[in-house]
Write an enzyme that holds these catalytic residues in place. Structure first.
Site, mmCIF file in Angstrom:
data_model
loop_
_atom_site.group_PDB
_atom_site.id
_atom_site.type_symbol
_atom_site.label_atom_id
_atom_site.label_comp_id
_atom_site.label_asym_id
_atom_site.label_seq_id
_atom_site.Cartn_x
_atom_site.Cartn_y
_atom_site.Cartn_z
ATOM 1 C CD GLU A 33 -3.015 -1.076 2.231
ATOM 2 O OE1 GLU A 33 -4.123 -1.602 2.049
ATOM 3 O OE2 GLU A 33 -2.701 -0.511 3.304
ATOM 4 C CD GLU A 45 -4.154 -5.794 2.296
ATOM 5 O OE1 GLU A 45 -4.873 -5.063 3.023
ATOM 6 O OE2 GLU A 45 -2.927 -5.724 2.282
#
Length: 678
Positions: free
Chosen positions: A163, A320
């Site tokens: 991320e 995710e």
């Protein structure tokens, strides 16, 4: 070590990512558990149908416990254990958060907030993207990981960092300022060109030398919009440069495909993923249902469609999402029965060929201990675990549709750069927010049952029957010509207020708004008249509107609706213009949801756009994926009543034949392999 060495070198070409069917997986953090638990976990993963596992995402402190001392014993063991269990590995490079020894030895790597204060260790991503020290130590770790596992048969995918930019995208420190100046010199060449681009004759801001330029830290007044816009561009490019640096190391040691997990979501806006997407071998995204929003399901579908746009229409990976509650919203709502499956299959319907979760086993300690997981704290004797096993089996039954593409003949243009500029300081109304306007138009089409591609302003638009450009405040000449050319060739376009206003330097286009789109739309706007919060105006069509009005006069366009009251009674609010072979609509105000949906229904019908699903309040999603040999109809019923829809074929989740109609119970999902004659 040169932290910005050439990064596009591919000593070992990457093979495309492939998987047998739809991947079902998760993040796994074995460092939080004993080796005895690892053995149990692999057995339970097999029971649940998990076949792709991301590991070593936060492994730096375990792999390099002291500077230059590496220990791969535990990682070796878990990779071999997963491999022996038939589970493929998505191997992280381990660089997402530095270990305490690094920030202790080199506190200068810590990021600085816009108020000039340092952000300290104890969380994650405590590093400045421009820090040469951080880059050197991180790349050294990647080198070791790539050397050791580059040819390991378990590795199906490389996972760079994690991320990127979630917390540290915008750093304002001196190292960043130096890198920012270098980026500006490369962009503009001369200080005079920069002064022209930023309009520094305003407020005595003119620069004489490059070293006078700083990052846009907080000021006593509003900041220079050109500087702020370029800082966003630089910050996105700086993290992309870092991603490429890690990728170059992996390429030297491995032919395994490389990706990183994007964050295409309403609350994340600091990276321009249109520029990132060409650098990944397969697009991957993290998405979490955002219950802070008034309509989280619309944003869920939009994010999936935008991720597909980044992938150029090709299948992508959901890296995710959550089985239930997250830990970072003010109130972390658990998912109701069936909601996990509906959320997951919304992504699959909209192009995902992988459904992965954070994380495998719910943590016992740390900030994420109350974040849901595939294996909850309650263990296997729980409703959630049984739902996980059922979903894994359903994903397995959908395997045949892997590689198919989503069918859409309408598109919405989305631009991160337009968002940065439109949501900046000192604008006509702080109540007008870019993403709100994009989602309003998306929601109208979504509720009409129309599947939408989300595309870049630079995209080829020729394959669409309808293209919508909401609040496209910043647009280059080339992007404006792209939309204009599409309409001239026979296309149908909808442009909404606060579009075409400035060029790429955030410089106002003179001669009347909407600047770049005046000729296309056949109108001229003299002045903006934003509305105060909570105030509405009435239109002569019976519709209501809010947020925005403007003093508009037609210059060839047909008036469709005008204001009855407010600051501009009698002035046009909606227009339609014939431009060459096509048609361009303009919405000069924010129509209330029902009126916007009604207008978009009319426009879609005129553009001959096919609605795949029925009209609804957004509780029904109907999406089609198709390959050269088959088509698949997804019906997702978020509502509380059973649906009956026409369909013919074979339902993949239940295994039942479908003749003429399919019944979809409340809260259920059905996926029909359609008969070729249907």
């Amino acid at each position: 070590m040169n932290s910005r060495a050439a990064t596009d070198e591919r000593a070992v070409p990457a093979t495309p990512f492939s998987h047998n069917g739809i991947a079902f997986g998760c993040d796994y953090n074995p460092e939080q558990w004993s080796p005895e638990v690892w053995v149990e976990d692999v057995a339970l993963m097999q029971e649940a149908g998990v076949n792709l596992v991301a590991i070593n995402i936060f492994g730096w402190a375990q792999l390099e416990p002291r500077p230059g001392e590496y220990d791969f014993t535990a990682l070796d063991a878990i990779i071999d254990l997963l491999h022996s269990g038939g589970i493929r590995v998505n191997l992280g490079t381990g660089t997402s958060s530095p270990p305490p020894w690094l920030t202790t030895l080199h506190p200068e790597i810590l990021p600085m907030a816009e108020d000039g204060t340092t952000r300290y260790p104890g969380g994650r991503q405590a590093w400045c993207p421009s820090s040469a020290v951080f880059r050197e130590r991180a790349i050294a770790l990647v080198e070791k990981v790539a050397e050791r596992y580059g040819s390991h048969p378990a590795i199906a995918l490389w996972h760079v960092s994690n991320e990127l930019g979630c917390h540290n995208a915008l750093c304002y420190c001196d190292d960043t300022a130096a890198a920012f100046r270098a980026w500006l010199q490369a962009r503009y060449g001369t200080i005079d060109a920069l002064n022209a681009a930023w309009g520094t004759s305003f407020w005595s801001q003119r620069y004489g030398q490059w070293n006078e330029i700083l990052t846009p830290r907080l000021t006593l007044s509003s900041r220079n919009p050109g500087q702020a816009l370029d800082f966003h561009r630089f910050s996105s490019d700086e993290l992309l440069d870092y991603y490429r640096r890690e990728t170059a190391v992996l390429r030297r040691h491995s032919s395994v495909p490389v990706t990183t997990n994007f964050m295409v979501a309403a609350h994340i806006k600091n990276l321009d993923y249109w520029s990132w997407a060409p650098g990944v071998d397969v697009v991957a995204n993290d998405h979490y249902l955002d219950n802070r929003l008034a309509d989280p399901l619309t944003e869920l579908a939009f994010a999936a469609d935008l991720t597909r746009g980044l992938s150029g229409g090709a299948p992508w990976l959901l890296m995710e999402h959550s089985t239930g509650a997250v830990n970072w919203q003010p109130v972390n709502l658990a998912k109701t029965p069936g909601e996990m499956a509906r959320n997951s299959l919304t992504h699959v319907a909209r192009g995902a060929d992988a459904v992965c979760y954070f994380q495998w086993r719910a943590s016992l300690q740390g900030s994420e201990k109350f974040h849901s997981a595939l294996m909850p704290h309650a263990g296997t004797d729980s409703a959630l675990w049984r739902d996980v096993v059922d979903l894994g089996a359903a994903i397995d039954r959908l395997g045949e549709l892997a590689g198919s593409a989503v069918v859409a003949d309408a598109a919405i243009i989305f631009s991160w750069q337009a968002q940065w500029a439109a949501d900046g300081e000192s604008r006509p109304s702080q109540e007008v927010r870019y993403l709100d306007q994009v989602l309003a138009l998306y929601r109208a089409l979504h509720e009409l049952g129309i599947t939408v591609d989300v595309v870049s302003p630079d995209a080829d638009l020729s394959g669409y029957r309808l293209v919508v450009a909401p609040a496209l405040y910043l647009v280059t000449d080339e992007q404006a010509a792209n939309l204009t050319g599409y309409v001239a060739a026979g296309g149908h376009a909808v442009v909404t207020f606060f579009s075409g206003i400035v060029d790429e330097d955030d410089r106002v286009r003179t001669g009347g708004y909407p600047g770049a789109f005046r000729d296309l739309l056949g109108i001229t706007v003299e002045e903006f008249f934003p509305l105060a919060p909570g105030r509405q105006v009435a239109l002569d069509t019976g519709a209501a509107a809010s947020l925005w009005t403007e003093l508009l006069r037609p210059a060839g366009a047909e008036v469709i609706a005008s204001y009855l009251n407010g600051p501009l009674p009698g002035i046009p609010a909606v227009t339609r213009n014939a431009h060459a072979a096509g048609t361009a609509w303009y919405l000069a105000t924010a129509l209330e949801a029902g009126a916007l949906r009604d207008l978009m229904r009319t426009i879609a019908q005129q553009a001959r756009v096919t609605a795949i699903g029925p009209e609804s309040d957004g509780s029904v999603e109907v999406v089609r994926r198709a390959s050269a040999t088959a088509s698949y109809l997804f019906i997702i019923n978020h509502g509380g009543m059973e649906l009956t829809l026409p369909a013919t074929g074979h339902e993949l989740i239940t295994g039942e034949p479908v003749g003429r109609v399919v019944r979809v119970p409340a809260g259920a999902v059905r996926v029909i392999r359609e008969d070729t004659a249907s």
